[in-house]
Design a protein around this motif. Structure first.
Motif, short mmCIF file in Angstrom:
data_model
loop_
_atom_site.label_atom_id
_atom_site.label_comp_id
_atom_site.label_asym_id
_atom_site.label_seq_id
_atom_site.Cartn_x
_atom_site.Cartn_y
_atom_site.Cartn_z
N ASP A 74 9.04 -8.88 -9.26
CA ASP A 74 8.03 -9.91 -9.02
C ASP A 74 6.97 -9.34 -8.07
N LEU A 75 5.78 -9.12 -8.60
CA LEU A 75 4.73 -8.45 -7.84
C LEU A 75 4.34 -9.23 -6.60
N TYR A 76 4.24 -10.54 -6.71
CA TYR A 76 3.77 -11.34 -5.58
C TYR A 76 4.89 -11.79 -4.65
N ALA A 77 6.12 -11.38 -4.94
CA ALA A 77 7.21 -11.57 -3.98
C ALA A 77 7.24 -10.44 -2.97
N LEU A 78 6.51 -9.37 -3.24
CA LEU A 78 6.44 -8.24 -2.32
C LEU A 78 5.50 -8.55 -1.15
N ALA A 79 5.80 -7.97 0.01
CA ALA A 79 4.88 -8.05 1.13
C ALA A 79 3.62 -7.26 0.76
N GLU A 80 2.49 -7.63 1.35
CA GLU A 80 1.22 -7.00 0.98
C GLU A 80 1.25 -5.47 1.08
N PRO A 81 1.84 -4.86 2.14
CA PRO A 81 1.86 -3.39 2.17
C PRO A 81 2.63 -2.79 0.99
N GLU A 82 3.75 -3.42 0.60
CA GLU A 82 4.52 -2.92 -0.54
C GLU A 82 3.74 -3.10 -1.84
N ARG A 83 3.09 -4.26 -1.98
CA ARG A 83 2.31 -4.52 -3.19
C ARG A 83 1.13 -3.55 -3.29
N SER A 84 0.49 -3.29 -2.17
CA SER A 84 -0.63 -2.35 -2.15
C SER A 84 -0.18 -0.95 -2.54
N HIS A 85 0.99 -0.55 -2.04
CA HIS A 85 1.52 0.78 -2.36
C HIS A 85 1.83 0.89 -3.85
N LEU A 86 2.49 -0.14 -4.40
CA LEU A 86 2.83 -0.13 -5.82
C LEU A 86 1.55 -0.10 -6.67
N ARG A 87 0.59 -0.92 -6.27
CA ARG A 87 -0.66 -1.02 -7.02
C ARG A 87 -1.39 0.33 -7.04
N ASN A 88 -1.46 0.97 -5.90
CA ASN A 88 -2.18 2.24 -5.80
C ASN A 88 -1.49 3.34 -6.57
N GLU A 89 -0.16 3.33 -6.58
CA GLU A 89 0.61 4.40 -7.18
C GLU A 89 0.82 4.22 -8.67
N ARG A 90 0.92 2.96 -9.15
CA ARG A 90 1.38 2.74 -10.52
C ARG A 90 0.44 1.96 -11.42
#
Length: 224
Positions: A74-90
């Motif tokens: 769940d993308l929006y269950a992640l904290a913003e730093p984790e979501r930002s990292h996933l977004r940037n990497e994948r």
């Protein structure tokens, strides 16, 4: 470069924007699945919710309701730093307009995702190869203000592909381009899907259907 494709799944995804006297529903409850090695085109009139949908799928706009799952997470269950990292990497994003930093060279702009990721040694060789793929090798040391609209779109494509993302989301990537640049950008998007990425293209461009595996239409915030 072959990529490890991902699955992005939206379930009952909804976005409302408050107005002074009412609520504007930009995206009505929507289910949509994007899978690796497939290119999905979403068309529709301006203001129908296409860009809002893409922005939520990219992890940049919190939905009012529903979920976005990236390979089951769940993308929006992640904290913003984790979501930002996933977004940037994948997740590679080709935004609407000319989103390049004027103070950086073309090559430095392509390398931005790796710099943001904190790579001690940014992948210059990969960035250089991508610039060759998009026909910008000769402009690597120029600055964005020296590029044409088509060249800026191709720069955005190279930057979005730098990290070998499992998904590539492109918002009006051919807007304002001549027929030659339209064909070049669409072929790059098709190649990304053929290399394994899940590709979503939001566009008014009829020619996009040529490279699509699936074409959907959005009207009043609803996909058909």
């Amino acid at each position: 470069m072959k990529t490890s494709g991902m699955t992005i799944r939206a379930r009952s995804l909804t976005k409302d924007f408050p107005r002074s006297s009412a609520v504007l529903t930009a995206v009505a409850p929507t289910d949509l699945t994007l899978e690796g090695s497939s290119l999905t085109v979403v068309t529709g009139r301006s203001g129908c919710g296409k860009s809002t949908l893409l922005t939520m799928l990219a992890g940049l706009l919190t939905p009012t309701a529903g979920t976005v799952e990236v390979d089951g997470q769940d993308l929006y269950a992640l904290a913003e730093p984790e979501r930002s990292h996933l977004r940037n990497e994948r997740i590679g994003l080709v935004p609407q307009g000319h989103a390049a930093l004027r103070s950086l060279t073309v090559l430095e702009n392509v390398l931005l995702p790796a710099v943001i990721h904190g790579d001690a040694q940014p992948p210059v060789e990969r960035a250089t190869a991508l610039l060759e793929d998009v026909g910008l090798t000769a402009l690597a040391e120029q600055h964005p203000q020296e590029l044409s609209g088509g060249e800026l779109r191709r720069l955005a494509m190279a930057r979005a592909l730098l990290m070998g993302p499992g998904a590539l989301l492109a918002d009006e990537p051919t807007a304002g381009l001549d027929s030659e640049n339209v064909a070049a950008v669409l072929d790059l998007l098709r190649r990304a899907a053929d290399d394994g990425a899940a590709v979503l293209v939001v566009t008014h461009e009829p020619e996009a259907e040529r490279v699509a595996d699936r074409v959907l239409t959005m009207d009043g915030g609803r996909l058909t």
